[in-house]
Design a protein around this motif. Sequence first.
Motif, PDB file in Angstrom:
ATOM      1  N   VAL A  99       8.640  18.550  -5.704  1.00 53.57           N
ATOM      2  CA  VAL A  99       9.321  17.265  -5.634  1.00 53.57           C
ATOM      3  C   VAL A  99      10.694  17.490  -5.021  1.00 53.57           C
ATOM      4  O   VAL A  99      11.495  18.289  -5.530  1.00 53.57           O
ATOM      5  CB  VAL A  99       9.469  16.619  -7.025  1.00 53.57           C
ATOM      6  CG1 VAL A  99      10.096  15.237  -6.901  1.00 53.57           C
ATOM      7  CG2 VAL A  99       8.115  16.526  -7.720  1.00 53.57           C
ATOM      8  N   ARG A 100      10.975  16.767  -3.911  1.00 51.57           N
ATOM      9  CA  ARG A 100      12.265  16.885  -3.233  1.00 51.57           C
ATOM     10  C   ARG A 100      13.020  15.571  -3.411  1.00 51.57           C
ATOM     11  O   ARG A 100      12.489  14.498  -3.153  1.00 51.57           O
ATOM     12  CB  ARG A 100      12.049  17.205  -1.755  1.00 51.57           C
ATOM     13  CG  ARG A 100      11.064  18.364  -1.575  1.00 51.57           C
ATOM     14  CD  ARG A 100      11.068  18.875  -0.162  1.00 51.57           C
ATOM     15  NE  ARG A 100      12.344  19.492   0.137  1.00 51.57           N
ATOM     16  CZ  ARG A 100      12.682  19.914   1.356  1.00 51.57           C
ATOM     17  NH1 ARG A 100      11.861  19.732   2.358  1.00 51.57           N
ATOM     18  NH2 ARG A 100      13.848  20.471   1.569  1.00 51.57           N
ATOM     19  N   PHE A 101      14.253  15.677  -3.877  1.00 53.00           N
ATOM     20  CA  PHE A 101      15.017  14.498  -4.246  1.00 53.00           C
ATOM     21  C   PHE A 101      16.031  14.137  -3.152  1.00 53.00           C
ATOM     22  O   PHE A 101      16.695  15.002  -2.590  1.00 53.00           O
ATOM     23  CB  PHE A 101      15.755  14.726  -5.563  1.00 53.00           C
ATOM     24  CG  PHE A 101      14.832  14.980  -6.721  1.00 53.00           C
ATOM     25  CD1 PHE A 101      14.187  13.928  -7.352  1.00 53.00           C
ATOM     26  CD2 PHE A 101      14.593  16.269  -7.165  1.00 53.00           C
ATOM     27  CE1 PHE A 101      13.334  14.152  -8.421  1.00 53.00           C
ATOM     28  CE2 PHE A 101      13.733  16.515  -8.232  1.00 53.00           C
ATOM     29  CZ  PHE A 101      13.102  15.451  -8.854  1.00 53.00           C
ATOM     30  N   GLY A 102      16.141  12.840  -2.884  1.00 46.80           N
ATOM     31  CA  GLY A 102      17.150  12.353  -1.957  1.00 46.80           C
ATOM     32  C   GLY A 102      16.565  11.961  -0.622  1.00 46.80           C
ATOM     33  O   GLY A 102      15.636  12.600  -0.123  1.00 46.80           O
ATOM     34  N   PRO A 103      17.097  10.916   0.001  1.00 46.31           N
ATOM     35  CA  PRO A 103      16.552  10.426   1.274  1.00 46.31           C
ATOM     36  C   PRO A 103      16.783  11.363   2.436  1.00 46.31           C
ATOM     37  O   PRO A 103      16.100  11.272   3.462  1.00 46.31           O
ATOM     38  CB  PRO A 103      17.296   9.100   1.475  1.00 46.31           C
ATOM     39  CG  PRO A 103      18.573   9.268   0.715  1.00 46.31           C
ATOM     40  CD  PRO A 103      18.223  10.112  -0.479  1.00 46.31           C
ATOM     41  N   THR A 104      17.753  12.288   2.317  1.00 47.92           N
ATOM     42  CA  THR A 104      18.061  13.174   3.438  1.00 47.92           C
ATOM     43  C   THR A 104      17.437  14.551   3.298  1.00 47.92           C
ATOM     44  O   THR A 104      17.725  15.439   4.089  1.00 47.92           O
ATOM     45  CB  THR A 104      19.585  13.324   3.580  1.00 47.92           C
ATOM     46  OG1 THR A 104      20.112  13.914   2.376  1.00 47.92           O
ATOM     47  CG2 THR A 104      20.243  11.978   3.826  1.00 47.92           C
ATOM     48  N   LEU A 158      17.787  24.994  -1.187  1.00 53.05           N
ATOM     49  CA  LEU A 158      16.502  24.671  -0.573  1.00 53.05           C
ATOM     50  C   LEU A 158      16.038  25.742   0.409  1.00 53.05           C
ATOM     51  O   LEU A 158      14.854  25.805   0.755  1.00 53.05           O
ATOM     52  CB  LEU A 158      16.579  23.313   0.126  1.00 53.05           C
ATOM     53  CG  LEU A 158      16.764  22.095  -0.798  1.00 53.05           C
ATOM     54  CD1 LEU A 158      16.989  20.844   0.035  1.00 53.05           C
ATOM     55  CD2 LEU A 158      15.553  21.916  -1.701  1.00 53.05           C
ATOM     56  N   VAL A 159      16.946  26.599   0.842  1.00 49.96           N
ATOM     57  CA  VAL A 159      16.549  27.678   1.754  1.00 49.96           C
ATOM     58  C   VAL A 159      15.615  28.666   1.069  1.00 49.96           C
ATOM     59  O   VAL A 159      14.950  29.463   1.738  1.00 49.96           O
ATOM     60  CB  VAL A 159      17.789  28.420   2.295  1.00 49.96           C
ATOM     61  CG1 VAL A 159      18.663  27.484   3.101  1.00 49.96           C
ATOM     62  CG2 VAL A 159      18.598  29.050   1.156  1.00 49.96           C
ATOM     63  N   ASP A 160      15.549  28.618  -0.263  1.00 51.04           N
ATOM     64  CA  ASP A 160      14.704  29.548  -1.022  1.00 51.04           C
ATOM     65  C   ASP A 160      13.315  28.996  -1.296  1.00 51.04           C
ATOM     66  O   ASP A 160      12.546  29.596  -2.063  1.00 51.04           O
ATOM     67  CB  ASP A 160      15.374  29.894  -2.355  1.00 51.04           C
ATOM     68  CG  ASP A 160      16.702  30.622  -2.179  1.00 51.04           C
ATOM     69  OD1 ASP A 160      16.826  31.374  -1.195  1.00 51.04           O
ATOM     70  OD2 ASP A 160      17.606  30.428  -3.021  1.00 51.04           O
ATOM     71  N   PRO A 220      15.333  17.568   3.923  1.00 45.79           N
ATOM     72  CA  PRO A 220      14.554  17.929   5.112  1.00 45.79           C
ATOM     73  C   PRO A 220      13.088  18.135   4.774  1.00 45.79           C
ATOM     74  O   PRO A 220      12.723  18.470   3.648  1.00 45.79           O
ATOM     75  CB  PRO A 220      15.216  19.230   5.573  1.00 45.79           C
ATOM     76  CG  PRO A 220      15.866  19.791   4.345  1.00 45.79           C
ATOM     77  CD  PRO A 220      16.307  18.609   3.544  1.00 45.79           C
ATOM     78  N   ASP A 221      12.233  17.911   5.772  1.00 42.43           N
ATOM     79  CA  ASP A 221      10.798  18.082   5.569  1.00 42.43           C
ATOM     80  C   ASP A 221      10.452  19.547   5.357  1.00 42.43           C
ATOM     81  O   ASP A 221      11.091  20.450   5.910  1.00 42.43           O
ATOM     82  CB  ASP A 221      10.031  17.539   6.772  1.00 42.43           C
ATOM     83  CG  ASP A 221      10.107  16.021   6.856  1.00 42.43           C
ATOM     84  OD1 ASP A 221      10.283  15.397   5.792  1.00 42.43           O
ATOM     85  OD2 ASP A 221      10.007  15.482   7.973  1.00 42.43           O
ATOM     86  N   PRO A 271      19.887  16.508 -12.249  1.00 40.17           N
ATOM     87  CA  PRO A 271      20.692  16.893 -11.086  1.00 40.17           C
ATOM     88  C   PRO A 271      20.083  18.057 -10.315  1.00 40.17           C
ATOM     89  O   PRO A 271      20.606  19.183 -10.315  1.00 40.17           O
ATOM     90  CB  PRO A 271      22.033  17.275 -11.727  1.00 40.17           C
ATOM     91  CG  PRO A 271      21.652  17.811 -13.068  1.00 40.17           C
ATOM     92  CD  PRO A 271      20.467  17.005 -13.512  1.00 40.17           C
ATOM     93  N   CYS A 272      18.991  17.799  -9.629  1.00 37.61           N
ATOM     94  CA  CYS A 272      18.301  18.832  -8.865  1.00 37.61           C
ATOM     95  C   CYS A 272      18.042  18.340  -7.448  1.00 37.61           C
ATOM     96  O   CYS A 272      17.798  17.154  -7.231  1.00 37.61           O
ATOM     97  CB  CYS A 272      16.967  19.199  -9.513  1.00 37.61           C
ATOM     98  SG  CYS A 272      17.115  19.968 -11.124  1.00 37.61           S
ATOM     99  N   ALA A 273      18.048  19.276  -6.504  1.00 36.77           N
ATOM    100  CA  ALA A 273      17.659  18.947  -5.137  1.00 36.77           C
ATOM    101  C   ALA A 273      16.151  19.030  -4.972  1.00 36.77           C
ATOM    102  O   ALA A 273      15.573  18.364  -4.111  1.00 36.77           O
ATOM    103  CB  ALA A 273      18.356  19.885  -4.153  1.00 36.77           C
ATOM    104  N   ALA A 274      15.494  19.863  -5.784  1.00 33.11           N
ATOM    105  CA  ALA A 274      14.033  19.998  -5.714  1.00 33.11           C
ATOM    106  C   ALA A 274      13.523  20.644  -6.989  1.00 33.11           C
ATOM    107  O   ALA A 274      14.235  21.420  -7.647  1.00 33.11           O
ATOM    108  CB  ALA A 274      13.621  20.830  -4.499  1.00 33.11           C
TER     109      ALA A 274
END
Length: 518
Positions: free
Chosen positions: A430-435, A483-485, A437-438, A461-464
């Motif tokens: 699950v990736r959070f936020g409209p921006t 997210l690079v990981d 990246p795919d 509070p997570c980006a993914a």
Amino acid sequence: MECVRTDVVIVGGGPVGLLLATELARYGVRTVVLEERAEVSGRPRATTLHARTAQVLARRGYLPAPALPLTEEAVSAPFHFAGLWGLELTAPAGEPEPLLKRPQAVLERDFEERARAAGALVLRQYRVVGLEHSERSVVVTAEHPRGRVEFEAAYVVGADGARSAVRALGGIPADESAPTVSAMVGVVRCAGEGVPEPGWHRTPRGWAVAKETHDGRWHLRVVDCLTPAADHRLPLGLEEFRRATSKVMGRDIDMDEPCSLSRFSDFSRLARSYRSGRLLLVGDAAHVHFPIGAQGLSTGLLDALNLGWKLAFTVRGVAAEGLLDSYDAERRPAAARLLEQVRKQVDLMRPVNTPVSLAELTAATGTAADVATETVRLALMVSGQDTVLPPRSRYPSLWEGRFLYNLELATDNGPVDAIRLLADGCMTLVRFGPTAPDWAPPPRLRGALRVVRSAPVPGLPCAALLLRPDGYIAWAADTAGDLVDIDEAVTAWLTPRSGVATMESATPVLTGSVPAGV
């Protein structure tokens, strides 16, 4: 001798074995269940599922998902520790109730129907008499009413109870503790002045629990703390049961029309490993303890829910190295904690040690605030909701290994909650936020991993998040920079072998045949 070739043989067709069979078959794994009994037992057994077990069952589609939007409040239920009432078991909003009543026989019939519908072969009146274990496969020999048959499988799972043939024939060692109390259970009809009052009864000799059944009989559990335990294999007659009950209660208890009389004790066993090569253990085959707190069935079902997707991903060729070993690393410590907890409860229930109340027990920690904290801790432990799994990442987030309680996500495809999100058995990124990246998973992971984009969730509070099929967080990106990981995080769990079909192409077909009409 006829030989049937399959992916997995499960020895034992109780609720734990049949749940595991359902899980495997739903992933397209060729699965055979061998069960000695001709039919489901009607003997009184476990009737309660604790919160964490119900929560994972819901995520795998065995319990109904809540209506959307999620508006329900947290639900609580009273419970006990060592027979001392005062615990408040609570499930968060959007989750199943924390004490779910499901008789073991009902679960067994439900899981058998689901297993057969998913494509598993469930064979009753098959008794395992031989097992040959090699690096490449396992051959199980079973007797049935028409002779013998062999089953060759990539893996064999022992779900065959405390006297597990898989554990014994596979030479899997276990640590045991001798019994210290003598206990009996049965359903009888009582009359006259000897009718017990419902509830818990503590006496200088032990304790008893009495519950009236729907047909006016009494379900009695009696524990004698002063008499050494008899061999549980010895038959138990009405007169011995009456004498033991009367002794513990301190008065004559008249009874007749007995059924389902049996012995038990606080004997315990824990296998030293839940995996030995291609052999695995679940449920009572792996761990045995005194039946207090309604935790045995729940623990066994959690074993099956933990092992199911890991074994399926291994068979289908998408599991990372060590994923199957994580079953032992996660579930054996949980059983060890349970056995220690049960030993403490049994010790507290001895006549010389019994506190007057749970408040007296927890007051030993000091202040009133400490008492409240200790009571909550005990409630989370009993319900299984305190479990945090060991991380697999090199630099784990604080979220990793924790359970994601049900919440609503605003995805690109509309609103969905965590329970529905995991029902198909995939790992889910699950990736959070409209921006955000795919990111797309490798083609050979189709059916094992999917990606969902969601709007941010308040309080998360997570980006993914990388979610396991059982609802635990496998990996978390705290910030967008983490997210690079993603590639490294995914390959810690899923690494497809070249030349292996995708998970989506599964069609379970057995080779060989079994005797007709059996």
